[in-house]
Design a protein around this motif. Structure first.
Motif, PDB file in Angstrom:
ATOM      1  N   ARG A 264       0.743  -1.062   0.006  1.00  0.00           N
ATOM      2  CA  ARG A 264      -0.103  -0.136   0.026  1.00  0.00           C
ATOM      3  C   ARG A 264       1.036   1.313   0.104  1.00  0.00           C
ATOM      4  NH1 ARG A 264      -5.037  -0.227   0.545  1.00  0.00           N
ATOM      5  NH2 ARG A 264      -4.889  -2.335   2.110  1.00  0.00           N
ATOM      6  N   GLN A 265       1.999   1.280   0.576  1.00  0.00           N
ATOM      7  CA  GLN A 265       3.044   2.329   0.654  1.00  0.00           C
ATOM      8  C   GLN A 265       4.238   1.998  -0.171  1.00  0.00           C
ATOM      9  OE1 GLN A 265       2.071   5.272   1.989  1.00  0.00           O
ATOM     10  NE2 GLN A 265       0.192   4.517   2.593  1.00  0.00           N
ATOM     11  N   MET A 266       4.624   2.988  -1.140  1.00  0.00           N
ATOM     12  CA  MET A 266       5.809   2.607  -1.837  1.00  0.00           C
ATOM     13  C   MET A 266       7.037   2.482  -1.067  1.00  0.00           C
ATOM     14  SD  MET A 266       6.776   2.035  -4.811  1.00  0.00           S
ATOM     15  CE  MET A 266       8.851   1.259  -4.808  1.00  0.00           C
ATOM     16  N   GLU A 267       7.108   3.298  -0.123  1.00  0.00           N
ATOM     17  CA  GLU A 267       8.388   3.394   0.758  1.00  0.00           C
ATOM     18  C   GLU A 267       8.676   1.866   1.259  1.00  0.00           C
ATOM     19  OE1 GLU A 267       6.229   5.430   0.946  1.00  0.00           O
ATOM     20  OE2 GLU A 267       7.087   7.214   0.491  1.00  0.00           O
ATOM     21  N   ALA A 268       7.666   1.269   1.629  1.00  0.00           N
ATOM     22  CA  ALA A 268       7.910  -0.099   2.189  1.00  0.00           C
ATOM     23  C   ALA A 268       7.947  -1.273   1.177  1.00  0.00           C
ATOM     24  CB  ALA A 268       6.268  -0.597   3.053  1.00  0.00           C
ATOM     25  N   VAL A 269       7.463  -1.056   0.158  1.00  0.00           N
ATOM     26  CA  VAL A 269       7.684  -2.099  -1.092  1.00  0.00           C
ATOM     27  C   VAL A 269       9.148  -1.804  -1.576  1.00  0.00           C
ATOM     28  CG1 VAL A 269       7.027  -2.643  -3.329  1.00  0.00           C
ATOM     29  CG2 VAL A 269       5.313  -2.403  -1.902  1.00  0.00           C
ATOM     30  N   ARG A 270       9.504  -0.451  -1.625  1.00  0.00           N
ATOM     31  CA  ARG A 270      10.844  -0.366  -2.012  1.00  0.00           C
ATOM     32  C   ARG A 270      11.871  -1.014  -0.989  1.00  0.00           C
ATOM     33  NH1 ARG A 270      10.801   4.791  -1.659  1.00  0.00           N
ATOM     34  NH2 ARG A 270      10.140   5.459  -3.801  1.00  0.00           N
ATOM     35  N   GLN A 271      11.531  -0.954   0.316  1.00  0.00           N
ATOM     36  CA  GLN A 271      12.507  -1.372   1.232  1.00  0.00           C
ATOM     37  C   GLN A 271      12.575  -2.839   0.902  1.00  0.00           C
ATOM     38  OE1 GLN A 271      14.306   0.767   3.413  1.00  0.00           O
ATOM     39  NE2 GLN A 271      15.592  -1.270   3.199  1.00  0.00           N
ATOM     40  N   VAL A 272      11.583  -3.762   0.649  1.00  0.00           N
ATOM     41  CA  VAL A 272      11.556  -5.034   0.590  1.00  0.00           C
ATOM     42  C   VAL A 272      12.454  -5.469  -0.481  1.00  0.00           C
ATOM     43  CG1 VAL A 272      10.117  -7.201   0.095  1.00  0.00           C
ATOM     44  CG2 VAL A 272       9.338  -5.430   1.722  1.00  0.00           C
ATOM     45  N   MET A 273      12.365  -4.510  -1.521  1.00  0.00           N
ATOM     46  CA  MET A 273      13.206  -4.869  -2.734  1.00  0.00           C
ATOM     47  C   MET A 273      14.788  -4.661  -2.496  1.00  0.00           C
ATOM     48  SD  MET A 273      10.417  -3.723  -5.634  1.00  0.00           S
ATOM     49  CE  MET A 273      11.277  -4.084  -6.894  1.00  0.00           C
ATOM     50  N   VAL A 274      14.694  -3.496  -1.883  1.00  0.00           N
ATOM     51  CA  VAL A 274      16.288  -2.999  -1.567  1.00  0.00           C
ATOM     52  C   VAL A 274      17.020  -4.114  -0.737  1.00  0.00           C
ATOM     53  CG1 VAL A 274      17.794  -1.677  -0.389  1.00  0.00           C
ATOM     54  CG2 VAL A 274      16.045  -0.812  -1.956  1.00  0.00           C
ATOM     55  N   ASP A 275      16.250  -4.687   0.393  1.00  0.00           N
ATOM     56  CA  ASP A 275      16.552  -5.587   1.366  1.00  0.00           C
ATOM     57  C   ASP A 275      16.778  -6.957   0.574  1.00  0.00           C
ATOM     58  OD1 ASP A 275      16.623  -3.862   3.090  1.00  0.00           O
ATOM     59  OD2 ASP A 275      14.652  -4.593   4.152  1.00  0.00           O
ATOM     60  N   SER A 276      16.078  -7.331  -0.397  1.00  0.00           N
ATOM     61  CA  SER A 276      16.139  -8.544  -1.136  1.00  0.00           C
ATOM     62  C   SER A 276      17.463  -8.485  -2.232  1.00  0.00           C
ATOM     63  CB  SER A 276      14.710  -8.950  -1.959  1.00  0.00           C
ATOM     64  OG  SER A 276      13.570  -9.023  -1.139  1.00  0.00           O
ATOM     65  N   TRP A 277      17.514  -7.307  -2.809  1.00  0.00           N
ATOM     66  CA  TRP A 277      18.628  -7.198  -3.674  1.00  0.00           C
ATOM     67  C   TRP A 277      19.882  -7.268  -2.773  1.00  0.00           C
ATOM     68  CZ3 TRP A 277      22.277  -3.230  -3.210  1.00  0.00           C
ATOM     69  CH2 TRP A 277      23.374  -3.231  -4.268  1.00  0.00           C
ATOM     70  N   THR A 278      19.985  -6.650  -1.611  1.00  0.00           N
ATOM     71  CA  THR A 278      21.157  -6.515  -0.969  1.00  0.00           C
ATOM     72  C   THR A 278      21.591  -8.191  -0.423  1.00  0.00           C
ATOM     73  OG1 THR A 278      20.619  -4.705  -0.006  1.00  0.00           O
ATOM     74  CG2 THR A 278      22.217  -6.141   1.418  1.00  0.00           C
ATOM     75  N   ALA A 279      20.670  -9.153  -0.262  1.00  0.00           N
ATOM     76  CA  ALA A 279      20.544 -10.413   0.483  1.00  0.00           C
ATOM     77  C   ALA A 279      21.041 -11.183  -1.053  1.00  0.00           C
ATOM     78  CB  ALA A 279      19.529 -10.948   0.935  1.00  0.00           C
ATOM     79  N   LEU A 280      20.763 -10.995  -2.161  1.00  0.00           N
ATOM     80  CA  LEU A 280      20.921 -11.692  -3.481  1.00  0.00           C
ATOM     81  C   LEU A 280      22.186 -11.406  -4.028  1.00  0.00           C
ATOM     82  CD1 LEU A 280      17.356 -11.671  -5.030  1.00  0.00           C
ATOM     83  CD2 LEU A 280      18.499 -13.519  -3.918  1.00  0.00           C
ATOM     84  N   ARG A 281      22.636 -10.115  -4.183  1.00  0.00           N
ATOM     85  CA  ARG A 281      23.689  -9.566  -4.975  1.00  0.00           C
ATOM     86  C   ARG A 281      25.022 -10.435  -4.664  1.00  0.00           C
ATOM     87  NH1 ARG A 281      27.369  -4.267  -5.592  1.00  0.00           N
ATOM     88  NH2 ARG A 281      27.101  -3.929  -7.877  1.00  0.00           N
ATOM     89  N   GLU A 282      25.512 -10.957  -3.646  1.00  0.00           N
ATOM     90  CA  GLU A 282      26.748 -11.622  -3.360  1.00  0.00           C
ATOM     91  C   GLU A 282      26.554 -12.936  -4.090  1.00  0.00           C
ATOM     92  OE1 GLU A 282      30.521 -12.037  -0.659  1.00  0.00           O
ATOM     93  OE2 GLU A 282      28.801 -11.280   0.030  1.00  0.00           O
ATOM     94  N   PRO A 283      25.412 -13.850  -3.685  1.00  0.00           N
ATOM     95  CA  PRO A 283      25.202 -15.157  -4.112  1.00  0.00           C
ATOM     96  C   PRO A 283      24.953 -15.014  -5.743  1.00  0.00           C
ATOM     97  CG  PRO A 283      23.920 -14.700  -2.065  1.00  0.00           C
ATOM     98  CD  PRO A 283      24.330 -13.439  -2.526  1.00  0.00           C
ATOM     99  N   ILE A 284      24.527 -13.969  -6.098  1.00  0.00           N
ATOM    100  CA  ILE A 284      24.246 -13.966  -7.835  1.00  0.00           C
ATOM    101  C   ILE A 284      25.358 -13.674  -8.321  1.00  0.00           C
ATOM    102  CG2 ILE A 284      22.877 -12.938  -9.453  1.00  0.00           C
ATOM    103  CD1 ILE A 284      21.410 -15.123  -7.842  1.00  0.00           C
ATOM    104  N   HIS A 285      25.969 -12.417  -8.087  1.00  0.00           N
ATOM    105  CA  HIS A 285      27.060 -11.900  -8.872  1.00  0.00           C
ATOM    106  C   HIS A 285      28.510 -11.960  -8.098  1.00  0.00           C
ATOM    107  CE1 HIS A 285      24.544  -9.560 -11.198  1.00  0.00           C
ATOM    108  NE2 HIS A 285      24.287  -8.740 -10.343  1.00  0.00           N
ATOM    109  N   GLY A 286      28.508 -12.536  -6.880  1.00  0.00           N
ATOM    110  CA  GLY A 286      29.934 -12.851  -6.135  1.00  0.00           C
ATOM    111  C   GLY A 286      30.650 -11.394  -5.733  1.00  0.00           C
ATOM    112  N   VAL A 287      29.510 -10.343  -5.633  1.00  0.00           N
ATOM    113  CA  VAL A 287      30.113  -9.168  -5.352  1.00  0.00           C
ATOM    114  C   VAL A 287      29.199  -8.490  -3.885  1.00  0.00           C
ATOM    115  CG1 VAL A 287      30.491  -6.769  -5.810  1.00  0.00           C
ATOM    116  CG2 VAL A 287      30.909  -8.528  -7.530  1.00  0.00           C
ATOM    117  N   PRO A 288      29.925  -8.245  -3.061  1.00  0.00           N
ATOM    118  CA  PRO A 288      29.090  -7.727  -1.895  1.00  0.00           C
ATOM    119  C   PRO A 288      28.137  -6.480  -2.252  1.00  0.00           C
ATOM    120  CG  PRO A 288      31.350  -7.940  -1.301  1.00  0.00           C
ATOM    121  CD  PRO A 288      31.213  -8.049  -2.604  1.00  0.00           C
TER     122      PRO A 288
END
Length: 297
Positions: A264-288
């Motif tokens: 319902r709020q963009m700030e909350a949706v954005r935070q979920v996506m940023v947190d997910s990117w943060t968790a995925l970047r090293e496993p996917i790219h090998g880069v923190p």
């Protein structure tokens, strides 16, 4: 700049067709933007290197909004050994269309051994807008890519509802010539899917994140799922689309994680996506993961 409420009694403004072509390659130990071509109001800022050898580029659309009849074409290619991060400085606004469709087409090609982060800010769909957003991504075996898109139906800040108009979202993520995920969604403002429990359940913000690469495993999806929210006004889920096995001497295909967020709020949706990117970047790219400066401005 286009005005979202251009009076219908006046002549319609001329539509803009803008295009941007970017190519990235490894040069002298870092990623360089080796080709940049543009037509119309689609530009990029000077490449930055906050992570050392990784090239960060901000894509600019100076009008800040897309009016009926406008077409934006973005074509990005990342060569082997290169790593590019692309973002936008603000939301893309889809103005009242006056009966004409507006469109954005994004094509991304990630070569073997290349890496890409595609991290634009959200799309805000104004009342009476008719928008088509197409994203076509090809990631070669041995390459990796993480990207996202988010759509806000209506101008929440001004209390405007999306009461009329249409939105089409066409997305294709491929492993070379093999499709990993194809989605063609057509949403009318009056569609019952907007309120259906099996649809958007009365929520007006939809976020999608995809991650392609050898690190996109079921175990990683399960790990990410444990931290995702599920509440009345913010919910998310993740799916692993596993690689197909080797056949006829061909190497195994890519795997992909697909995250969907409703809120319902963009700030909350954005935070979920940023947190997910943060968790995925090293496993996917090998880069923190390193949060972009744009996210804190």
């Amino acid at each position: 700049m286009r005005h979202p409420d251009f009076p219908s009694s006046l002549a319609m403004p001329a539509a803009w067709h803008a295009s941007l072509r970017l190519r990235f390659a490894a040069r002298a130990g870092r990623t360089a933007m080796v080709e940049r071509r543009h037509q119309g109001p689609l530009l990029v800022q000077k490449p930055l290197y906050p992570e050392g050898d990784i090239c960060h580029v901000v894509v600019l659309h100076p009008p800040a909004g897309v009016a009926g009849g406008d077409v934006l074409d973005i074509d990005i290619a990342v060569a082997s050994g290169a790593h590019a991060v692309l973002a936008t400085p603000g939301a893309t606004k889809w103005y009242k269309s006056l009966g004409r469709e507006a469109a954005q087409h994004v094509r991304i090609d990630v070569a073997e051994g290349a890496k890409l982060d595609w991290l634009p800010q959200e799309n805000i769909v104004f009342d009476d807008a008719r928008a088509r957003i197409t994203t076509d991504v090809a990631v070669a075996p041995g390459g990796s890519a993480i990207g996202w898109d988010a759509v806000v139906l209506g101008r929440q800040a001004s209390g405007e509802r999306w009461a009329s108009g249409a939105l089409q979202l066409d997305t294709r993520i491929a492993d070379g010539d093999r499709a990993l995920w194809i989605e063609q969604s057509h949403l009318d403002a009056a569609s019952p899917l907007r309120t259906a429990v099996s649809g958007m359940d009365g929520l007006d913000i939809l976020g999608t994140l995809w991650a392609v690469g050898q690190g996109a495993t079921p175990a990683l999806a399960e790990s990410l799922a444990e931290r995702l929210p599920y509440a009345a006004d913010l919910r998310a889920g993740v799916t692993c689309l596993a690689a197909r096995g080797t056949s006829h001497g061909q190497p195994p295909g890519q795997s992909m994680l697909l995250l969907r967020v409703l809120g319902r709020q963009m700030e909350a949706v954005r935070q979920v996506m940023v947190d997910s990117w943060t968790a995925l970047r090293e496993p996917i790219h090998g880069v923190p993961a390193r949060p972009l400066r744009l996210w804190s401005t």
